[in-house]
Design an enzyme around this catalytic site. Structure first.
Site, PDB file in Angstrom:
ATOM      1  N   GLN A   1      74.613  18.268 -28.629  1.00 40.09           N
ATOM      2  CA  GLN A   1      73.221  18.140 -28.983  1.00 40.09           C
ATOM      3  C   GLN A   1      72.288  18.600 -28.318  1.00 40.09           C
ATOM      4  O   GLN A   1      71.186  19.430 -28.389  1.00 40.09           O
ATOM      5  CB  GLN A   1      72.971  16.961 -29.779  1.00 40.09           C
ATOM      6  CG  GLN A   1      73.693  16.429 -30.971  1.00 40.09           C
ATOM      7  CD  GLN A   1      73.701  14.988 -31.176  1.00 40.09           C
ATOM      8  OE1 GLN A   1      73.832  13.939 -30.543  1.00 40.09           O
ATOM      9  NE2 GLN A   1      73.133  14.926 -32.482  1.00 40.09           N
TER      10      GLN A   1
ATOM     11  N   GLU B   1      70.916  24.753 -44.927  1.00 40.88           N
ATOM     12  CA  GLU B   1      72.091  25.309 -46.071  1.00 40.88           C
ATOM     13  C   GLU B   1      71.947  26.704 -46.412  1.00 40.88           C
ATOM     14  O   GLU B   1      71.982  27.057 -47.807  1.00 40.88           O
ATOM     15  CB  GLU B   1      71.743  24.257 -46.947  1.00 40.88           C
ATOM     16  CG  GLU B   1      72.056  22.786 -46.758  1.00 40.88           C
ATOM     17  CD  GLU B   1      73.518  22.166 -46.441  1.00 40.88           C
ATOM     18  OE1 GLU B   1      74.317  23.326 -46.443  1.00 40.88           O
ATOM     19  OE2 GLU B   1      73.847  21.297 -46.023  1.00 40.88           O
TER      20      GLU B   1
END
Length: 202
Positions: free
Chosen positions: A55, A168
């Site tokens: 991350q 997405e």
């Protein structure tokens, strides 16, 4: 609106020397900002986050590169990581527009909700004043604004955009892709500082 977790617009505030130093550190390094000041929902409630090494790498790539494509599996914290970066971008810039695009309006609203959760968990001295705050739009007194929309053929038309975040992307209708790029690409290409983050799921 009487919510003490938000800071009102145009408040005159006397920063301490320590706060000024912390603002400078956070502005220079998104990972420092995330590890020291960001909170998110966990199994035990809202808590200070601890970034995993990947991350931190993602955040540094977002900070150091204008164009990013992030292909990731499910449940690895990519949305929270992205929300932290967008929050950082809105905090430490002036007069910038961010658009959050997703395959569905509900998904865009969820991402904005995560951004709001990061903002709410910040200490008072880091928070910008809030001017507009609704489900799909936030505007701050530093001139920055974030908007959420479903990705359509005409999404983002009419806006000057400095950061385009697309989530997405693999689930967007194929017939939308080319018209969408035709509408948004001129805005990106005309700027020397615009950024694009595209998120996909492996």
């Amino acid at each position: 609106e009487g919510d003490p977790s938000w800071k009102g617009a145009e408040i005159v505030y006397d920063y301490s020397e320590y706060e000024i130093q912390e603002i400078a550190k956070c502005a220079a390094d998104v990972v420092y900002f995330a590890n020291n000041y960001c909170m998110a929902m966990t199994d035990y409630g809202v808590q200070r986050i601890t970034l995993r090494p990947y991350q931190e790498e993602v955040l540094r790539n977002f900070q150091n590169n204008r164009f990013n494509v992030f292909l990731a599996s499910r449940q690895i914290g990519k949305t929270v990581t992205s929300a932290i970066f967008i929050t950082w971008y809105l905090l430490f810039n002036v007069d910038k527009n961010v658009i959050v695009l997703a395959n569905k309006g509900a998904t865009a609203a969820e991402i904005l909700d995560k951004i709001k959760a990061v903002f709410k968990g910040l200490p008072f001295f880091l928070k910008p004043g809030i001017v507009t705050n609704n489900v799909m739009t936030m505007k701050f007194d530093n001139g920055c604004r974030v908007m959420g929309q479903a990705t359509t053929k005409t999404a983002a038309i009419g806006f000057t955009l400095h950061l385009v975040y697309m989530d997405e992307f693999a689930h967007i209708q194929p017939s939308f892709i080319e018209p969408f790029y035709r509408s948004v690409y001129p805005t990106i290409a005309a700027s020397q500082i615009s950024r694009v983050i595209k998120i996909g799921r492996a």
